[in-house]
Design a protein around this motif. Structure first.
Motif, PDB file in Angstrom:
ATOM      1  N   LEU A   1      18.416  26.790  35.966  1.00 61.14           N
ATOM      2  CA  LEU A   1      19.228  27.473  36.964  1.00 61.14           C
ATOM      3  C   LEU A   1      20.346  28.233  36.267  1.00 61.14           C
ATOM      4  O   LEU A   1      21.045  27.675  35.419  1.00 61.14           O
ATOM      5  CB  LEU A   1      19.818  26.445  37.927  1.00 61.14           C
ATOM      6  CG  LEU A   1      20.593  26.947  39.139  1.00 61.14           C
ATOM      7  CD1 LEU A   1      19.644  27.577  40.152  1.00 61.14           C
ATOM      8  CD2 LEU A   1      21.343  25.778  39.783  1.00 61.14           C
ATOM      9  N   TRP A   2      20.515  29.509  36.621  1.00 59.50           N
ATOM     10  CA  TRP A   2      21.619  30.271  36.027  1.00 59.50           C
ATOM     11  C   TRP A   2      22.163  31.296  37.006  1.00 59.50           C
ATOM     12  O   TRP A   2      21.499  31.697  37.957  1.00 59.50           O
ATOM     13  CB  TRP A   2      21.198  30.931  34.718  1.00 59.50           C
ATOM     14  CG  TRP A   2      20.159  32.009  34.838  1.00 59.50           C
ATOM     15  CD1 TRP A   2      20.363  33.350  35.003  1.00 59.50           C
ATOM     16  CD2 TRP A   2      18.731  31.847  34.774  1.00 59.50           C
ATOM     17  NE1 TRP A   2      19.168  34.022  35.060  1.00 59.50           N
ATOM     18  CE2 TRP A   2      18.147  33.126  34.911  1.00 59.50           C
ATOM     19  CE3 TRP A   2      17.898  30.734  34.612  1.00 59.50           C
ATOM     20  CZ2 TRP A   2      16.771  33.329  34.892  1.00 59.50           C
ATOM     21  CZ3 TRP A   2      16.522  30.935  34.604  1.00 59.50           C
ATOM     22  CH2 TRP A   2      15.973  32.210  34.731  1.00 59.50           C
ATOM     23  N   MET A   3      23.415  31.719  36.744  1.00 57.56           N
ATOM     24  CA  MET A   3      24.111  32.698  37.575  1.00 57.56           C
ATOM     25  C   MET A   3      24.478  33.906  36.725  1.00 57.56           C
ATOM     26  O   MET A   3      25.415  33.835  35.915  1.00 57.56           O
ATOM     27  CB  MET A   3      25.382  32.078  38.175  1.00 57.56           C
ATOM     28  CG  MET A   3      25.120  30.976  39.166  1.00 57.56           C
ATOM     29  SD  MET A   3      26.645  30.181  39.731  1.00 57.56           S
ATOM     30  CE  MET A   3      26.357  28.498  39.185  1.00 57.56           C
ATOM     31  N   PRO A   4      23.763  35.020  36.857  1.00 61.21           N
ATOM     32  CA  PRO A   4      24.137  36.241  36.141  1.00 61.21           C
ATOM     33  C   PRO A   4      25.533  36.693  36.574  1.00 61.21           C
ATOM     34  O   PRO A   4      25.893  36.586  37.757  1.00 61.21           O
ATOM     35  CB  PRO A   4      23.064  37.257  36.563  1.00 61.21           C
ATOM     36  CG  PRO A   4      21.914  36.413  37.017  1.00 61.21           C
ATOM     37  CD  PRO A   4      22.528  35.189  37.634  1.00 61.21           C
TER      38      PRO A   4
ATOM     39  N   THR B   1      25.695  31.742  28.569  1.00 63.54           N
ATOM     40  CA  THR B   1      24.589  32.155  27.709  1.00 63.54           C
ATOM     41  C   THR B   1      24.302  33.639  27.869  1.00 63.54           C
ATOM     42  O   THR B   1      24.832  34.302  28.772  1.00 63.54           O
ATOM     43  CB  THR B   1      23.327  31.335  28.033  1.00 63.54           C
ATOM     44  OG1 THR B   1      22.309  31.621  27.073  1.00 63.54           O
ATOM     45  CG2 THR B   1      22.802  31.666  29.431  1.00 63.54           C
ATOM     46  N   SER B   2      23.453  34.146  26.999  1.00 65.77           N
ATOM     47  CA  SER B   2      23.015  35.541  27.074  1.00 65.77           C
ATOM     48  C   SER B   2      21.735  35.646  27.889  1.00 65.77           C
ATOM     49  O   SER B   2      20.938  34.715  27.940  1.00 65.77           O
ATOM     50  CB  SER B   2      22.753  36.081  25.659  1.00 65.77           C
ATOM     51  OG  SER B   2      23.922  36.074  24.882  1.00 65.77           O
ATOM     52  N   LEU B   3      21.546  36.791  28.514  1.00 65.36           N
ATOM     53  CA  LEU B   3      20.298  37.104  29.188  1.00 65.36           C
ATOM     54  C   LEU B   3      19.470  38.010  28.283  1.00 65.36           C
ATOM     55  O   LEU B   3      20.010  38.889  27.615  1.00 65.36           O
ATOM     56  CB  LEU B   3      20.566  37.806  30.523  1.00 65.36           C
ATOM     57  CG  LEU B   3      21.289  36.966  31.577  1.00 65.36           C
ATOM     58  CD1 LEU B   3      21.632  37.828  32.793  1.00 65.36           C
ATOM     59  CD2 LEU B   3      20.442  35.776  31.999  1.00 65.36           C
ATOM     60  N   VAL B   4      18.176  37.764  28.257  1.00 64.26           N
ATOM     61  CA  VAL B   4      17.275  38.557  27.412  1.00 64.26           C
ATOM     62  C   VAL B   4      16.155  39.107  28.288  1.00 64.26           C
ATOM     63  O   VAL B   4      15.864  38.574  29.365  1.00 64.26           O
ATOM     64  CB  VAL B   4      16.682  37.694  26.268  1.00 64.26           C
ATOM     65  CG1 VAL B   4      17.784  37.205  25.344  1.00 64.26           C
ATOM     66  CG2 VAL B   4      15.892  36.515  26.827  1.00 64.26           C
TER      67      VAL B   4
ATOM     68  N   ALA C   1      17.651  33.850  31.273  1.00 66.36           N
ATOM     69  CA  ALA C   1      18.555  33.124  30.379  1.00 66.36           C
ATOM     70  C   ALA C   1      17.805  32.756  29.107  1.00 66.36           C
ATOM     71  O   ALA C   1      16.657  32.311  29.153  1.00 66.36           O
ATOM     72  CB  ALA C   1      19.078  31.871  31.069  1.00 66.36           C
ATOM     73  N   GLU C   2      18.450  32.962  27.976  1.00 68.17           N
ATOM     74  CA  GLU C   2      17.785  32.794  26.687  1.00 68.17           C
ATOM     75  C   GLU C   2      17.149  31.413  26.547  1.00 68.17           C
ATOM     76  O   GLU C   2      16.037  31.279  26.030  1.00 68.17           O
ATOM     77  CB  GLU C   2      18.793  33.033  25.562  1.00 68.17           C
ATOM     78  CG  GLU C   2      18.183  33.178  24.197  1.00 68.17           C
ATOM     79  CD  GLU C   2      19.182  33.701  23.178  1.00 68.17           C
ATOM     80  OE1 GLU C   2      18.738  34.087  22.083  1.00 68.17           O
ATOM     81  OE2 GLU C   2      20.390  33.730  23.469  1.00 68.17           O
ATOM     82  N   GLU C   3      17.832  30.377  27.025  1.00 71.10           N
ATOM     83  CA  GLU C   3      17.324  29.008  26.879  1.00 71.10           C
ATOM     84  C   GLU C   3      16.093  28.742  27.747  1.00 71.10           C
ATOM     85  O   GLU C   3      15.404  27.742  27.549  1.00 71.10           O
ATOM     86  CB  GLU C   3      18.426  28.000  27.227  1.00 71.10           C
ATOM     87  CG  GLU C   3      19.518  27.874  26.183  1.00 71.10           C
ATOM     88  CD  GLU C   3      20.483  29.056  26.183  1.00 71.10           C
ATOM     89  OE1 GLU C   3      21.275  29.188  25.235  1.00 71.10           O
ATOM     90  OE2 GLU C   3      20.435  29.867  27.140  1.00 71.10           O
ATOM     91  N   ALA C   4      15.831  29.595  28.730  1.00 69.86           N
ATOM     92  CA  ALA C   4      14.666  29.409  29.605  1.00 69.86           C
ATOM     93  C   ALA C   4      13.532  30.366  29.260  1.00 69.86           C
ATOM     94  O   ALA C   4      12.473  30.316  29.898  1.00 69.86           O
ATOM     95  CB  ALA C   4      15.073  29.607  31.061  1.00 69.86           C
TER      96      ALA C   4
END
Length: 328
Positions: free
Chosen positions: A63-66, A147-150, A169-172
Motif C-alpha cells: 500500500l502506498w500514497m503517491p 520511497t521512490s516510484l518507478v 513503489a520501488e519495493e513493490a
C-alpha cells in the motif's frame, strides 16, 4: 497477516478520506515504526510535510500514497534530492506496511490517542472529514517510509487506485499482479505457475507468481476450486488453473464485501471496524467440521488440518483428494 482484501478495505477508506489533502504536520512518537526510512525521523518528516496525497494505491498486500510536494527554497529530502524553489517533486510516495497489527485510522483531534499510537499525520481541513491520520501498531512489525516510484515493467497502472498511473513503489516492483487487478494476465500466471515445479499452494503464496494471496485465502480458493494444496504445479491443467483463478477472484470479492477477515481487534478498517468474512470461511480454521459442499449432497466429508510450511492447511479429503505425486 492481513491479506489482499483487508489491505484493499484500508485502501478504499484512505482514498475516501485523504486523497487530495495536504499533510500539514507529522509527529513520530515511536521511531521504530519508521525504521525502514534509512535517513531517520527528521528526513521522514521533511519529505512529508506540505505534501499533497494524490492517491492511495495497492498491489497485492503493498500500500502506498503517491505525493506531490512543493518544497521551499533551501530544502530537499532523501528521495527528492536538491530542489528548485516551488518545484513539484515527481515519483515520491509514502509506503505503508501493516505487518501483523498495523492500523491506519482516521480520527478527530478530540479522540484520545490510542495506546499504541506510533505516527500522527495532521491533514488540511476539509468539511466533515477527520483531521488526523494515525498509524497504530501494537506489535511493531509494520512501518512507514518514504520511497521512490518507478515505471511499471508492463506499462500498465502500478496497482489498484482511483487515478491509475504507470508507476509503482520501488519495493513493490518485483511482485506480480493480483487476481482483482484489471491488468492481471492469466497467461502470465499460468506460465509462471507451470514453471515453478512445486506444490500448488506454495506457488499461490509466491508473490512473484501471483500477489495478495496469503494462507487464509489460498485455502479458501483451493477449496472452491476443488484442488489439493500439494498438487504439482507442472501437472496443472489449464482448465484447473482457470477454475482456481476464478475461485480466488470470487473469494476475495466476497471477503471485500464483508469488510475482510478479522480474527481479533487488530484487523480493522480506517474507522476501526472489523470485517466479518471469518463467518463465511469454508475451509480455513474449520478442522473437524463437516465440509459444506460434501454435506450438501450427503457425503461424509470433514475438514482436515495438516502442517504446511510452519503453518496449517485445511482441506476436505473427499472433494479435494490428495494427489499421489503431491509436492509440498
Amino acid at each position: 497477516m492481513p491479506e489482499l482484501p483487508e489491505v484493499e478495505v484500508v485502501r478504499r477508506g484512505l482514498a475516501r478520506w485523504v486523497r487530495g489533502r495536504t499533510i500539514t504536520d507529522v509527529e513520530v512518537l515511536d521511531p521504530r515504526s519508521i525504521r525502514r526510512h534509512a535517513l531517520g525521523t527528521e528526513d521522514f518528516i521533511g519529505n512529508l510535510e506540505n505534501s499533497t496525497v494524490l492517491d492511495v494505491v495497492r498491489r497485492g498486500k503493498f500500500l502506498w500514497m503517491p505525493l506531490r510536494t512543493e518544497e521551499p527554497e533551501g530544502t530537499g529530502g532523501a528521495v527528492s534530492g536538491k530542489m528548485i524553489p516551488g518545484e513539484v517533486v515527481p515519483g515520491v510516495a509514502l509506503m505503508a506496511h501493516l505487518g501483523m497489527s498495523g492500523q491506519l485510522l482516521m480520527q478527530d483531534p478530540g479522540v484520545p490517542d490510542e495506546k499504541h499510537l506510533k505516527v500522527r499525520f495532521r491533514l488540511s481541513t476539509s468539511d466533515g472529514m477527520p483531521e488526523q491520520l494515525r498509524f497504530v501498531d501494537q506489535r511493531i512489525f509494520g512501518g512507514l517510509f518514504v520511497t521512490s516510484l518507478v515505471p511499471t515493467s508492463d506499462g500498465g497502472p502500478g496497482g489498484q487506485g482511483e487515478t491509475p498511473l504507470p508507476e509503482i513503489a520501488e519495493e513493490a516492483s518485483h511482485i506480480a499482479r493480483d487476481p482483482l487487478d484489471p491488468h492481471f494476465s492469466f497467461d502470465d500466471f499460468y506460465r509462471k505457475v507451470k514453471a515453478r515445479k512445486t506444490g500448488l499452494k506454495r506457488a499461490l503464496l509466491d508473490q512473484g507468481v501471483i500477489s495478495g494471496i496469503g494462507n487464509i485465502y489460498a485455502d479458501e480458493s483451493l477449496w472452491r476450486a476443488k484442488l489439493h494444496y500439494a498438487k504439482p504445479t507442472d501437472t496443472l491443467k489449464r482448465a484447473d488453473a482457470v477454475r482456481l483463478v476464478d475461485a480466488a477472484k470470487e473469494v476475495m470479492s466476497d471477503a471485500l464485501a464483508a469488510g475482510g477477515t478479522s480474527f481479533d481487534s487488530l484487523y480493522v478498517n480506517v474507522n476501526g471496524v472489523s470485517g466479518y468474512f471469518a463467518r463465511s470461511l469454508d475451509a480455513y480454521g474449520r478442522a473437524g467440521e463437516p465440509c459444506r459442499r460434501c454435506s450438501a449432497v450427503g457425503l461424509p466429508g470433514v475438514i482436515k488440518r495438516e502442517q504446511f510450511m510452519n503453518r496449517s492447511s485445511y482441506t476436505c479429503p473427499i472433494c479435494q483428494p490428495k494427489p499421489r505425486n503431491g509436492r509440498w
